[in-house]
Design a protein around this motif. Structure first.
Motif, PDB file in Angstrom:
ATOM      1  N   GLY A 191      36.342  52.942  31.927  1.00 55.85           N
ATOM      2  CA  GLY A 191      34.984  52.044  32.009  1.00 55.85           C
ATOM      3  C   GLY A 191      33.742  52.719  32.472  1.00 55.85           C
TER       4      GLY A 191
ATOM      5  N   SER B 164      31.186  53.752  29.555  1.00 59.85           N
ATOM      6  CA  SER B 164      29.932  53.361  29.712  1.00 59.85           C
ATOM      7  C   SER B 164      28.832  54.209  29.322  1.00 59.85           C
ATOM      8  CB  SER B 164      29.915  52.465  31.153  1.00 59.85           C
ATOM      9  OG  SER B 164      30.442  51.356  31.027  1.00 59.85           O
TER      10      SER B 164
ATOM     11  N   TRP C 203      29.324  46.222  28.610  1.00 55.81           N
ATOM     12  CA  TRP C 203      30.208  45.460  27.976  1.00 55.81           C
ATOM     13  C   TRP C 203      31.157  45.976  26.806  1.00 55.81           C
ATOM     14  CZ3 TRP C 203      29.319  44.227  22.741  1.00 55.81           C
ATOM     15  CH2 TRP C 203      28.036  44.654  22.409  1.00 55.81           C
TER      16      TRP C 203
ATOM     17  N   VAL D  18      33.928  47.584  28.140  1.00 53.28           N
ATOM     18  CA  VAL D  18      35.310  46.968  28.436  1.00 53.28           C
ATOM     19  C   VAL D  18      35.829  46.510  27.400  1.00 53.28           C
ATOM     20  CG1 VAL D  18      35.749  44.840  29.563  1.00 53.28           C
ATOM     21  CG2 VAL D  18      33.929  46.001  30.620  1.00 53.28           C
TER      22      VAL D  18
ATOM     23  N   THR E 247      42.414  46.089  31.573  1.00 53.75           N
ATOM     24  CA  THR E 247      40.883  45.616  31.213  1.00 53.75           C
ATOM     25  C   THR E 247      40.033  45.557  32.264  1.00 53.75           C
ATOM     26  OG1 THR E 247      41.797  44.756  29.126  1.00 53.75           O
ATOM     27  CG2 THR E 247      39.796  43.983  29.671  1.00 53.75           C
TER      28      THR E 247
ATOM     29  N   GLY F 154      36.744  47.567  33.279  1.00 56.03           N
ATOM     30  CA  GLY F 154      35.555  46.388  33.628  1.00 56.03           C
ATOM     31  C   GLY F 154      35.049  47.071  35.067  1.00 56.03           C
TER      32      GLY F 154
END
Length: 156
Positions: free
Chosen positions: A83, A87, A94, A97, A129, A133
């Motif tokens: 993540g 990112s 998002w 994710v 997941t 996140g």
């Protein structure tokens, strides 16, 4: 060819991008090795792990806390770097994710189809997941902190 020269050839010019690429490659290798190891990676740690859980119960940890919760937490921790790195590369947490979900679906499907000694599960999908996140959240918090710091430095 030296790594620095190679990274320049593929368009990775600044130092932080180089480190992020190296970290992403190292993480991807580790992720694939653990995910597609023919047998559960914690198989040899089983006796030690169950003894550890038993000790936790003796000191007051609730009986419902066991191997499943440790595995769930380990999966969360194991996917947090995905993540964070996704990112950073994609700039949209998002989307990172969603990438984590896609990677997790591929892993669980691969284990189902290719590795008879592995047990794919929806619970792993959720933990992976969620970990992605949390990594994306860490990225957003760090990015916000760095931007605030830069604005405060510019204002001085």
């Amino acid at each position: 060819m030296r790594l620095r020269n190679f990274l320049g050839v593929v368009g990775v010019k600044n130092r932080s991008a180089r480190w992020a690429l190296v970290a992403a490659v190292a993480y991807a290798i580790a992720l694939v090795l653990v995910a597609f190891w023919p047998t559960p990676v914690d198989a040899e740690a089983g006796p030690w792990l169950f003894a550890f859980i038993e000790q936790l119960h003796r000191i007051g940890v609730p009986q419902w806390f066991g191997y499943g919760e440790i595995e769930f937490g380990a999966n969360i921790l194991y996917f947090m770097p995905l993540g964070l790195l996704a990112s950073w590369w994609l700039r949209w947490p998002w989307l990172a994710v969603l990438c984590g979900l896609a990677v997790s679906v591929m892993i669980e499907t691969g284990q189902l189809l290719l590795l008879p000694d592995r047990v794919p599960s929806a619970r792993d999908l959720v933990a992976n997941t969620f970990g992605t996140g949390l990594g994306a959240l860490v990225f957003m918090l760090c990015r916000g902190w760095l931007r605030r710091r830069a604005r405060q430095g510019a204002a001085r």
